[in-house]
Design an enzyme around this catalytic site. Structure first.
Site, PDB file in Angstrom:
ATOM      1  N   PRO A 163      -0.782  -9.680  -3.501  1.00  0.00           N
ATOM      2  CA  PRO A 163       0.464  -9.878  -4.438  1.00  0.00           C
ATOM      3  C   PRO A 163       0.263  -9.279  -5.500  1.00  0.00           C
ATOM      4  O   PRO A 163       0.384  -9.712  -6.667  1.00  0.00           O
ATOM      5  CB  PRO A 163       0.263 -11.568  -4.535  1.00  0.00           C
ATOM      6  N   CYS A 164       0.667  -7.948  -5.640  1.00  0.00           N
ATOM      7  CA  CYS A 164       0.704  -7.023  -6.616  1.00  0.00           C
ATOM      8  C   CYS A 164       1.797  -7.427  -7.634  1.00  0.00           C
ATOM      9  O   CYS A 164       1.752  -7.184  -9.033  1.00  0.00           O
ATOM     10  CB  CYS A 164       0.552  -5.572  -6.470  1.00  0.00           C
TER      11      CYS A 164
END
Length: 193
Positions: A163-164
């Site tokens: 989850p950047c």
């Protein structure tokens, strides 16, 4: 009477189909892929025998992504949706709001060095939460590597799963995102709901 007598198929098409079936049956595929509709647009999911190796947004150019994977892993790249059913199910659950994290085998061979360290750490940012690039740099033990954290996020081969999108600028601004800022806003809004 054979099936080809009843339903004529051109020989090149039959050859291609036989080859495809043989590859799937013999597990001779280096990269299996499928596309998936999502609230952030079409996604390409690609996997090696080890696990999910790439998630790509349409804006990246699916053909270019597949060509790059073929160069990196081998030329046997084949659309084989069934091999990615488990991943597709988890993506659908995530986009429905029923899943907060992914539980898939991952092939992290595209994530090396410091980028790999950052990308491996990103799932520690909880669903619906965000951290700044600066805070991520501090948490991975390199407080002065803020730009390098940004680069690691920008080159994340597994967006959404890793989850950047949960990493923001220190001033609360979105920063950048491989899938575009609208996709980042959509993901953050989905998790905030």
């Amino acid at each position: 009477m054979t099936i080809t007598d009843e339903f004529p198929v051109a020989e090149p098409d039959l050859t291609r189909l036989r080859s495809r079936l043989a590859a799937e049956a013999g597990d001779l595929i280096d990269i299996a892929y499928r596309t998936l509709d999502s609230p952030v647009g079409d996604l390409l999911l690609a996997a090696t025998r080890t696990g999910l190796v790439r998630v790509a947004f349409r804006s990246e150019g699916f053909d270019a992504v597949l060509e790059n994977l073929a160069e990196r892993f081998g030329a046997r790249v084949l659309e084989a949706p069934a091999r990615l059913d488990a991943a597709a199910i988890q993506f659908h659950e995530y986009f429905r709001g029923d899943r907060r994290s992914f539980d898939l085998p991952l092939d992290r061979s595209l994530s090396i060095g410091f980028r790999g360290e950052v990308q491996e750490w990103l799932p520690h940012i909880g669903y619906g939460r965000t951290l700044s690039y600066k805070e991520v740099a501090r948490r991975v033990g390199r407080p002065n590597a803020v730009r390098a954290v940004g680069t690691a996020c920008a080159h994340n081969p597994l967006p959404v799963v890793v989850p950047c999108h949960r990493v923001l600028r220190s001033d609360g601004g979105l920063g950048g995102y491989l899938g575009g800022l609208e996709a980042k806003r959509t993901l953050l809004a989905l998790e905030a709901a």
